[in-house]
Design a protein around this motif. Sequence first.
Motif, PDB file in Angstrom:
ATOM      1  N   ILE A   1       7.304  -2.626  38.207  1.00 19.91           N
ATOM      2  CA  ILE A   1       6.575  -3.500  37.284  1.00 19.91           C
ATOM      3  C   ILE A   1       5.628  -2.645  36.457  1.00 19.91           C
ATOM      4  CG2 ILE A   1       4.972  -5.433  37.104  1.00 19.91           C
ATOM      5  CD1 ILE A   1       6.086  -6.302  39.897  1.00 19.91           C
ATOM      6  N   ARG A   2       5.780  -2.750  35.167  1.00 21.76           N
ATOM      7  CA  ARG A   2       4.917  -1.966  34.291  1.00 21.76           C
ATOM      8  C   ARG A   2       3.703  -2.792  33.905  1.00 21.76           C
ATOM      9  NH1 ARG A   2       7.198  -0.324  28.564  1.00 21.76           N
ATOM     10  NH2 ARG A   2       6.719  -2.480  28.074  1.00 21.76           N
ATOM     11  N   LEU A   3       2.534  -2.193  34.018  1.00 18.82           N
ATOM     12  CA  LEU A   3       1.316  -2.883  33.603  1.00 18.82           C
ATOM     13  C   LEU A   3       1.300  -2.971  32.081  1.00 18.82           C
ATOM     14  CD1 LEU A   3      -1.176  -1.338  36.210  1.00 18.82           C
ATOM     15  CD2 LEU A   3       0.297  -3.353  36.402  1.00 18.82           C
TER      16      LEU A   3
ATOM     17  N   ARG B   1      -3.094   1.296  23.208  1.00 16.61           N
ATOM     18  CA  ARG B   1      -2.034   0.630  23.961  1.00 16.61           C
ATOM     19  C   ARG B   1      -1.782   1.405  25.251  1.00 16.61           C
ATOM     20  NH1 ARG B   1       3.785   2.865  22.057  1.00 16.61           N
ATOM     21  NH2 ARG B   1       4.327   1.727  23.934  1.00 16.61           N
ATOM     22  N   GLY B   2      -0.854   0.880  26.068  1.00 20.10           N
ATOM     23  CA  GLY B   2      -0.497   1.556  27.315  1.00 20.10           C
ATOM     24  C   GLY B   2      -1.697   1.692  28.217  1.00 20.10           C
ATOM     25  N   CYS B   3      -1.733   2.794  28.956  1.00 20.45           N
ATOM     26  CA  CYS B   3      -2.816   2.947  29.939  1.00 20.45           C
ATOM     27  C   CYS B   3      -4.179   3.063  29.259  1.00 20.45           C
ATOM     28  CB  CYS B   3      -2.537   4.149  30.834  1.00 20.45           C
ATOM     29  SG  CYS B   3      -2.543   5.701  29.946  1.00 20.45           S
TER      30      CYS B   3
ATOM     31  N   ILE C   1       2.519   2.767  35.452  1.00 19.32           N
ATOM     32  CA  ILE C   1       1.510   2.932  34.409  1.00 19.32           C
ATOM     33  C   ILE C   1       2.207   3.371  33.123  1.00 19.32           C
ATOM     34  CG2 ILE C   1      -0.652   4.152  33.818  1.00 19.32           C
ATOM     35  CD1 ILE C   1      -0.821   2.511  36.464  1.00 19.32           C
ATOM     36  N   PRO C   2       1.983   2.641  32.034  1.00 20.07           N
ATOM     37  CA  PRO C   2       2.667   3.027  30.794  1.00 20.07           C
ATOM     38  C   PRO C   2       1.908   4.078  29.977  1.00 20.07           C
ATOM     39  CG  PRO C   2       1.563   0.911  30.506  1.00 20.07           C
ATOM     40  CD  PRO C   2       1.240   1.373  31.902  1.00 20.07           C
TER      41      PRO C   2
END
Length: 931
Positions: free
Chosen positions: A637-639, A694-696, A733-734
Amino acid sequence: MPRTKSRSNTGRASRSSARAPKYVYAFANGRAEGSSAMRDLLGGKGCELAEMTKMGVPVPPGFTISTEAWAAYNAAGKKYPAGLWEQVMAHLSRLQTAAGTRLGDATRPLLVSVRSGARVSMPGMMDTVLNLGLNDQTVLGLAQRTRNERFAWDCYRRFITLFGDVVLSIDRRAFDTLLDAAKQRTGAKTDADLPADALKGLVAEFKGVVQEKVGRAFPQDPQEQLRLAINAVFDSWWARKAVDYRRIHRLPDDWGTAVTVMAMVFGNLGPTSGTGVCFSRDPSSGERRFFGEFLVNAQGEDVVAGIRTGEHLDALKTRMPAVYRKLNAIKDRLELHYRDMQDIEFTVQDGKLFILQTRSGKRTAAAAVRIAVEMSTKEKRIGRDTALLRVEPASLHQLLVKTVDPQAKYTAIASGLPATPAAAVGKVVFDPEKAVEMALRQEAVILVRPETSPEDVAGMHAAQGVLTSRGGLTSHAAVVARGWGKCCVVGAGDVVVEEENHLFRAGRAVVREGQVITLNGATGEVIVGAQPLVDPKLSDEFRELLGWAHERATTRVRANADTPADAAKAREFGAVGIGLVRTEHMFFGDERIPIVREMIMAGDVQARKKAVDKLLPFQREDFIGIFRAMAPHPVTIRLLDPPLHEFLPKYKEVLEEYTRLDARGFNPERHAELGAVKARLEALLEANPMLGHRGCRLGITFPEIYDMQVRAIMEAACEVVGEGHRVEPEIMIPLTGTVAEMKLTREMTDRVAQQVIAETGKGVHYSVGTMIEVPRAALVADRIAQYAEFFSFGTNDLTQMTFGYSRDDIGKFLPFYLEKKLLPNDPFAVLDQAGVGELVRIGIERGRKTVSGLKVGICGEHGGEPASVEFCHRVGMTYVSCSPYMVPVAWLAAAQAEIKQPRSPGGVQPKASRANMKRSHMSRTNRRTKQ
Ligand code: PEP
Ligand code: MG
């Protein structure tokens, strides 16, 4: 006849070219210098004619000029290399001996065909000349010898037509118009009804056409005819259609074509002659039955050009039973010999059968699967590995979705990039909400947008298909539709959407809202009106083949899935885990989006936390469903990844409404609300959102969001474990780019996860890993692996950032780049192994330096593309992850990769890597509860 037994030539001509390489290979009377093994050198046609000759199959004698000769001819600027012409002449003289006739002989003329043949068949793409050797003298000799004047003149008029078209580049219609006029004059219904005199007259007219169009007389010297025809066949490799065919099928330009010169046999000698094509099995269903067409009193080109419609093979059985029996026996022999379905061209000359070509027959995906499985199981002719290698992995996708009936005939008004092979028919609608409304009324709709955004998801889901004028193969529309197996055509540059006028234009066509169109997802075509579609059927053979692929593949296959329904579909298609849940896809939906917006609009941490907490139950429910559907397999699962503005209404729309209310001065409440949204949108505005907040980076600056997501994941996992299922959450974590980001997000994740485990008292084994989608992450992978328990290569972003091509805008220049060969293919569809792939390789190597057997996967769109899957296998990935509908494709590609390049016993095996993972994990962090 003098025959060459080795590569050394004998005879006058070869002496004169003693040092020249061997360019020409003979086949005649049961002997041949070539064989099936020489496909690259002699082309498919040439090598199999040689092979059949040696097998004793009745093949007219001839010789093949090799692809090496083609290469030398091209390298010399379209000039024959030293020795080539001499070798052709030497082989012509042997052919004359074998045939007992001579090229240009006035009484016993030899006629030949000059045919192209590349190492893979490119049907109809290159040229052939028949009846070569005819001139004003030899036509009389042929008439006398065959005692058939009509036949001889028919051959001559055919020869001038083909030679004029292929060699002299005269538009064929110039001849056809005269032919039609002659038929009308004489009252002939078909070409075969034209009497000899009319044909003689036609030949004179045709020669006049040649004189007029090329300014010289039709060449009467057969050797000159031969030389010009060989050149033309060589050059047909560069014909526009052949170049396009190679581009579409990703075939290299430097293979080139061989040229086969073969004694003519005549199917147009009368009622005991004919020509046909047959298949040893049904190429559409794969059923084991003799299948084909036959034309009495005709030459091959009549079949190919569709001048006459062939009769079923049964007609041959009735007319010439002995020939039919012989053909039937030969087709069995050939199929047995090649151990594959054969597509055979044959000619009957005065009751005598000749085979002119055999090749592995083109077939539908369904037929390919059936033939491969039946040949392996029922017939025991091929092993399982061969069966697995016989099926094109990408073709399996067609078997899982609705497609346009292959019999359908249509003209497309536009075309774009084919994002999925599914087809759809429906009424055009431009507004996603309207799409939902119409779908609720059971109307089939096609959503047409310039491009889509996450806001359009409900409309996309409700629609049968999606058409966008912008965007590439990893644009939002493509990725989302692919996940659903839904028809989708993107980047159709000719489609101009005029939403305000409720229409779109494509060239001169105007398509209004409500009008029915068909999208052919396999080709990217847009068609006005409804075309017939055919439903997918999963055969037993398909399941069997997939079972073999599972057993053979060492790279596992997971799916990208965002909902329990997608997860269930993925399992049905054989996924052994989820490689990517994009959690942001769960943020849309009527009940959720207002809460998400509340979270974004929050002025302080407290307010944000309050909103975030409201989202938690929704996320938890989704995860529970996904874990249940996928148990006992792992779920990654990606946050949250995308920039926040994607969840707010579009700035342009907000501004318009705000300005309107501003001017009118009423509805102050809405005005204030819009003012706040406008201000927030302005604050979130980024010049380059894909490289922005965006992302982490988002999770680090707004930790409440990731905390909530980790809590939802862990609470869901504890609950499903409590139900007795095995659950293996992998929290991802993206967009990690630095070690510090990884360390921090890992700590944040562990803290919340441990809390939940302590609160629930349930033992859940979870792991925390990262996407590698920023080039820097691949380069510092050794250090990132100190904190990440698995890697998943996000090759969509990694491609975007490595090339610096925006994945949403590549459509603007990609067609040009492909056309000019600046790129071999769309790098968002086929992994760029030299650049992006190198980063992947480095990332794996460095990551595993720190943690041997580190679990590594891919979750970009390349995870379902066969060549990319093969690459992932080679670089030692544990698994690939792709959309549910691509799962069977990926399994087959992974099995083929293992067959072609088995992993060394010491190579990375999934089980070993999982064990290693656990060990390394337990030694580094001794705080996780064991399951
Ligand atoms: C990727 O970048 O490859 C990926 C899977 O993430 P997304 O497509 O959601 O950016
Ligand atoms: Mg990404």
